[in-house]
Each structure stands twice: as C-alpha cells, then as structure tokens.
Design a protein around this motif. Structure first.
Motif, PDB file in Angstrom:
ATOM      1  N   ARG A  17      -1.395  -2.371  10.412  1.00 53.95           N
ATOM      2  CA  ARG A  17      -0.040  -2.356  10.458  1.00 53.95           C
ATOM      3  C   ARG A  17      -0.043  -2.933   8.753  1.00 53.95           C
ATOM      4  NH1 ARG A  17       3.855  -6.209  11.050  1.00 53.95           N
ATOM      5  NH2 ARG A  17       1.586  -7.509  11.953  1.00 53.95           N
ATOM      6  N   TYR A  20       0.525  -0.928   5.573  1.00 50.82           N
ATOM      7  CA  TYR A  20       1.930   0.034   5.988  1.00 50.82           C
ATOM      8  C   TYR A  20       2.823  -0.291   5.962  1.00 50.82           C
ATOM      9  CZ  TYR A  20      -2.296   3.937   6.460  1.00 50.82           C
ATOM     10  OH  TYR A  20      -3.441   4.614   5.862  1.00 50.82           O
ATOM     11  N   GLU A  21       2.746  -1.462   6.085  1.00 45.33           N
ATOM     12  CA  GLU A  21       4.162  -1.581   5.763  1.00 45.33           C
ATOM     13  C   GLU A  21       4.665  -2.805   4.938  1.00 45.33           C
ATOM     14  OE1 GLU A  21       5.582  -3.613  10.530  1.00 45.33           O
ATOM     15  OE2 GLU A  21       4.186  -5.098   9.051  1.00 45.33           O
ATOM     16  N   PHE A  24       3.804   0.593   1.742  1.00 47.85           N
ATOM     17  CA  PHE A  24       4.496   1.879   2.256  1.00 47.85           C
ATOM     18  C   PHE A  24       6.048   1.580   2.930  1.00 47.85           C
ATOM     19  CE2 PHE A  24       0.131   2.927   1.027  1.00 47.85           C
ATOM     20  CZ  PHE A  24       0.155   3.929   0.338  1.00 47.85           C
ATOM     21  N   ALA A  26       6.381   1.074   6.015  1.00 48.17           N
ATOM     22  CA  ALA A  26       6.322   1.644   7.199  1.00 48.17           C
ATOM     23  C   ALA A  26       7.587   0.518   8.200  1.00 48.17           C
ATOM     24  CB  ALA A  26       5.407   1.437   7.942  1.00 48.17           C
ATOM     25  N   LEU A  79       1.307  10.314   1.583  1.00 49.84           N
ATOM     26  CA  LEU A  79       3.038   9.546   1.682  1.00 49.84           C
ATOM     27  C   LEU A  79       3.366  10.035   0.058  1.00 49.84           C
ATOM     28  CD1 LEU A  79       1.414   6.370   3.419  1.00 49.84           C
ATOM     29  CD2 LEU A  79       2.902   8.534   4.319  1.00 49.84           C
ATOM     30  N   ASP A 119      -7.828   2.849   2.235  1.00 52.92           N
ATOM     31  CA  ASP A 119      -7.021   2.079   3.560  1.00 52.92           C
ATOM     32  C   ASP A 119      -7.835   1.183   3.504  1.00 52.92           C
ATOM     33  OD1 ASP A 119      -7.814   3.249   5.781  1.00 52.92           O
ATOM     34  OD2 ASP A 119      -5.809   3.940   6.838  1.00 52.92           O
ATOM     35  N   ILE A 125      -5.351   7.892   1.144  1.00 49.39           N
ATOM     36  CA  ILE A 125      -4.043   8.136   0.794  1.00 49.39           C
ATOM     37  C   ILE A 125      -3.714   9.218  -0.168  1.00 49.39           C
ATOM     38  CG2 ILE A 125      -2.315   7.130   0.925  1.00 49.39           C
ATOM     39  CD1 ILE A 125      -3.417   4.494   2.882  1.00 49.39           C
TER      40      ILE A 125
END
Length: 129
Positions: A17, A20-21, A24, A26, A79, A119, A125
């Motif tokens: 989590r 990605y935050e 990217f 998120a 992405l 990742d 990705i």
C-alpha cells in the motif's frame, strides 16, 4: 465495458500500500478485514481509470513464476504518468530507492514510451507517458 479493478495477493499489505501511495499517488480506502478468514484488503484508487485491489490472507502460496520471464496469465499492468519526462524521473527515483528496473525507458515498436519496474512483490509495472 471497462476494467473496474485488478487484484493482487501480497504477504505484506502495508508495505505494498505504502509503495503505491508514495510512488504513484494511489489513495487507499479504509482497510477491509474479514477476521473469520484472516483476509484483509485495500482498494487503491488513482486519478482516473481502474483501481488496484491488494489482498492478504494466510495460506496464499508464493508465486512460482520467474519475474524475469514471460508466462501465461496476467503479467503486468501499466500506470500512465502523462509525459516522457515523468517516466524518466519516476524510473530514476524508483531505481535510486532500490527498486529493480527490468526495462529501461524506451519507445516500443507500437509507439509507447515506457519503462518497467518491479514492485516490492516482484509484480511488473509499466510506467508509461
């Protein structure tokens, strides 16, 4: 029709989590927990497009796929950053933070400008413009 979300299993929900935050942008929903099954998940939303569901549950085995080889099934997701400059910048930030770049920034035969990074769980990705 549209793809609403894609889901991946992980053994470290909070680490994935945070990745990605941080890189990217998120945004995670409130953590869902099913104590009966030991299941937990987050839905990660981005500025637009489909969401990414990250899930954790005891007993889920590690993938036996080699992250450096192609195989049938879901192999990567992309992405979009919005620009070539941002693809290059984000690729270098990830490399500098110790993430493996398995595809250097380039223009592909079908016209995409992209790089490919792994990742924390080894998911591919594609970072595109």
């Amino acid at each position: 029709m549209k793809i609403e979300h894609i889901a991946v299993w992980t053994h470290d929900l909070e680490k994935l989590r945070a990745f990605y935050e941080k890189y990217f942008g998120a945004r995670a929903n409130d953590k869902y927990i099913n104590p009966k099954k030991g299941f937990a998940s987050y839905f990660l939303s981005f500025d637009e497009g489909c969401r990414l569901e990250i899930m954790q549950m005891p007993g889920i085995p590690n993938s036996e796929n080699d992250v450096y080889k192609q195989f049938t099934g879901l192999v990567h997701f992309a992405l979009s950053t919005g620009s070539k400059v941002e693809v290059d910048r984000l690729t270098e930030v990830l490399r500098g933070d110790g993430y493996e770049v398995v595809g250097e920034p380039r223009t592909t035969g079908d016209g995409y400008y992209e790089s490919v990074v792994l990742d924390p769980d080894g998911n591919r990705i594609e970072i595109t413009e």
